[in-house]
Design a protein around this motif. Sequence first.
Motif, mmCIF file in Angstrom:
data_model
loop_
_atom_site.group_PDB
_atom_site.id
_atom_site.type_symbol
_atom_site.label_atom_id
_atom_site.label_comp_id
_atom_site.label_asym_id
_atom_site.label_seq_id
_atom_site.Cartn_x
_atom_site.Cartn_y
_atom_site.Cartn_z
ATOM 1 N N MET A 3 4.928 -9.426 -51.779
ATOM 2 C CA MET A 3 5.261 -9.102 -51.171
ATOM 3 C C MET A 3 5.317 -7.778 -50.265
ATOM 4 S SD MET A 3 3.724 -12.170 -49.049
ATOM 5 C CE MET A 3 4.238 -11.541 -47.205
ATOM 6 N N GLU A 4 4.271 -6.811 -50.897
ATOM 7 C CA GLU A 4 4.299 -5.810 -49.917
ATOM 8 C C GLU A 4 2.775 -5.367 -51.137
ATOM 9 O OE1 GLU A 4 5.323 -3.286 -54.511
ATOM 10 O OE2 GLU A 4 7.237 -4.298 -53.656
ATOM 11 N N PRO A 5 2.477 -4.183 -50.221
ATOM 12 C CA PRO A 5 0.732 -3.742 -49.980
ATOM 13 C C PRO A 5 0.937 -3.293 -51.232
ATOM 14 C CG PRO A 5 2.032 -1.703 -48.830
ATOM 15 C CD PRO A 5 2.933 -3.684 -49.219
ATOM 16 N N ASP A 6 -0.715 -3.288 -51.973
ATOM 17 C CA ASP A 6 -1.303 -2.168 -53.561
ATOM 18 C C ASP A 6 -0.979 -0.912 -53.052
ATOM 19 O OD1 ASP A 6 -3.250 -2.730 -55.924
ATOM 20 O OD2 ASP A 6 -3.910 -1.535 -54.885
ATOM 21 N N SER A 7 -0.745 -0.536 -54.207
ATOM 22 C CA SER A 7 -0.483 0.869 -53.987
ATOM 23 C C SER A 7 -1.778 1.705 -53.603
ATOM 24 C CB SER A 7 0.204 1.493 -55.092
ATOM 25 O OG SER A 7 -0.309 1.316 -56.538
ATOM 26 N N THR A 8 -2.819 1.001 -54.207
ATOM 27 C CA THR A 8 -3.953 1.407 -54.317
ATOM 28 C C THR A 8 -5.105 1.505 -53.016
ATOM 29 O OG1 THR A 8 -4.529 1.463 -56.917
ATOM 30 C CG2 THR A 8 -6.642 1.664 -55.226
ATOM 31 N N ALA A 9 -4.533 0.763 -52.354
ATOM 32 C CA ALA A 9 -4.694 0.601 -51.479
ATOM 33 C C ALA A 9 -3.787 1.427 -50.114
ATOM 34 C CB ALA A 9 -4.585 -1.231 -50.366
ATOM 35 N N VAL A 10 -2.784 1.328 -50.272
ATOM 36 C CA VAL A 10 -1.834 2.463 -49.338
ATOM 37 C C VAL A 10 -2.536 4.104 -49.532
ATOM 38 C CG1 VAL A 10 0.318 2.813 -49.015
ATOM 39 C CG2 VAL A 10 0.075 0.849 -49.074
ATOM 40 N N ARG A 11 -2.968 4.182 -50.652
ATOM 41 C CA ARG A 11 -3.326 5.967 -50.757
ATOM 42 C C ARG A 11 -5.101 5.965 -50.155
ATOM 43 N NH1 ARG A 11 -3.342 5.464 -56.429
ATOM 44 N NH2 ARG A 11 -1.479 5.872 -56.466
ATOM 45 N N THR A 12 -5.571 5.068 -50.357
ATOM 46 C CA THR A 12 -7.005 5.286 -49.466
ATOM 47 C C THR A 12 -6.562 5.005 -48.637
ATOM 48 O OG1 THR A 12 -8.181 3.311 -51.443
ATOM 49 C CG2 THR A 12 -9.149 4.386 -49.124
ATOM 50 N N ALA A 13 -5.362 4.206 -47.878
ATOM 51 C CA ALA A 13 -5.323 3.885 -46.158
ATOM 52 C C ALA A 13 -4.586 5.775 -45.960
ATOM 53 C CB ALA A 13 -4.363 3.703 -45.654
ATOM 54 N N MET A 14 -3.807 6.532 -46.871
ATOM 55 C CA MET A 14 -3.736 8.166 -46.987
ATOM 56 C C MET A 14 -4.619 9.186 -46.501
ATOM 57 S SD MET A 14 -0.013 7.968 -48.824
ATOM 58 C CE MET A 14 1.907 7.367 -48.328
ATOM 59 N N TRP A 15 -5.532 8.944 -47.431
ATOM 60 C CA TRP A 15 -6.903 9.688 -47.412
ATOM 61 C C TRP A 15 -7.790 9.955 -46.423
ATOM 62 C CZ3 TRP A 15 -7.704 8.400 -53.415
ATOM 63 C CH2 TRP A 15 -7.097 9.365 -54.452
ATOM 64 N N ARG A 16 -8.000 8.823 -46.188
ATOM 65 C CA ARG A 16 -8.407 8.461 -44.761
ATOM 66 C C ARG A 16 -7.883 8.846 -43.923
ATOM 67 N NH1 ARG A 16 -11.970 2.446 -45.194
ATOM 68 N NH2 ARG A 16 -11.677 2.568 -43.042
ATOM 69 N N ALA A 17 -6.657 8.212 -43.244
ATOM 70 C CA ALA A 17 -5.736 9.571 -42.534
ATOM 71 C C ALA A 17 -5.503 11.086 -42.791
ATOM 72 C CB ALA A 17 -4.060 8.513 -42.029
ATOM 73 N N LEU A 18 -5.871 10.994 -43.954
ATOM 74 C CA LEU A 18 -5.568 12.908 -43.787
ATOM 75 C C LEU A 18 -6.902 13.886 -43.283
ATOM 76 C CD1 LEU A 18 -3.816 14.811 -45.266
ATOM 77 C CD2 LEU A 18 -4.678 14.143 -46.906
ATOM 78 N N HIS A 19 -8.076 12.579 -43.560
ATOM 79 C CA HIS A 19 -9.329 13.395 -43.231
ATOM 80 C C HIS A 19 -9.234 13.748 -41.879
ATOM 81 C CE1 HIS A 19 -13.084 14.734 -42.877
ATOM 82 N NE2 HIS A 19 -13.862 13.099 -42.496
ATOM 83 N N VAL A 20 -8.921 12.723 -41.090
ATOM 84 C CA VAL A 20 -8.416 13.364 -40.077
ATOM 85 C C VAL A 20 -7.181 14.299 -39.365
ATOM 86 C CG1 VAL A 20 -7.925 11.915 -37.167
ATOM 87 C CG2 VAL A 20 -9.250 10.993 -39.285
#
Length: 279
Positions: A3-20
């Motif tokens: 019951m935790e997010p996939d690490s790849t999914a979290v990294r993708t979310a971080m990169w999307r946020a980092l772009h902004v």
Amino acid sequence: MRMEPDSTAVRTAMWRALHVLIDKPPHVLDDTLSLQIAGVDDDDWQTRPDMDPERTGPNRSSIVARARVTEDTVTSSGVQQYVVLGAGLDTFAQRDKRTVRVFEVDAPATQAWKRERLDDLGLLVPERLRLVPVDFEAGESWLDKVVAAGLDPAIPTVVSMLGVTMYLTREAISATLRAAASLAAGSVMVFSYSRPIEMAPPEIRPILEGAAKGAAASGHPWLSLLTPDEAASLARDAGFGDVHTETSADLHNRYFADRHDGLSPIGGEDLVIATVGGG
């Protein structure tokens, strides 16, 4: 069940946020919401090695470009149904202001975790979003599951599969594409793929080699690296009538050509956009 997010999914979310957060406008994709869903509340997350602004520029450029093309396809096609395969922390349902029904497909544990997070944050959007758990390892059909969740296979639909094909066998990719090609005429499949590492620009190869080693070490080895011709052939063989590719160079020309900060997706994932023909 994890019951935790996939690490790849979290990294993708971080990169999307980092772009902004660190790249100059105009932003290709404006999404920091996925970071909120991930629950990343450590102020030092941007200091992680995999968030290095310079080294990860191609990664985050590719991530936001592939998402932007897909979301533009949903908008321009006028469809009212959108299926996101391997949805991870996708936030289209929360950011889009129209009435498109979104069916997010992912592993049962991932979907249970995400449902809880969206409930906690008040972001579930139940009238438009369906979280569809599919156990691919058990042979469950994503199409059967989304139809059971309310998708109408008789009307046009956009289906996306981003950042997934490298983890699948070619047989599994073909099966997924055949299911999408069975949808109504006018339906569109958008999927990303990675080329063989030796086809990447020399300056990008070390990044890809490191990513491949990291994926193998985490138990998710890259199984299918495709040339543009191979990727397009998989879509045609699956039954799509109109198939074209968007290479990383095409994505650069579309979204990054006028930038002066060196940000570019070249060497990252390419896309195939395939349309179901009539009769």
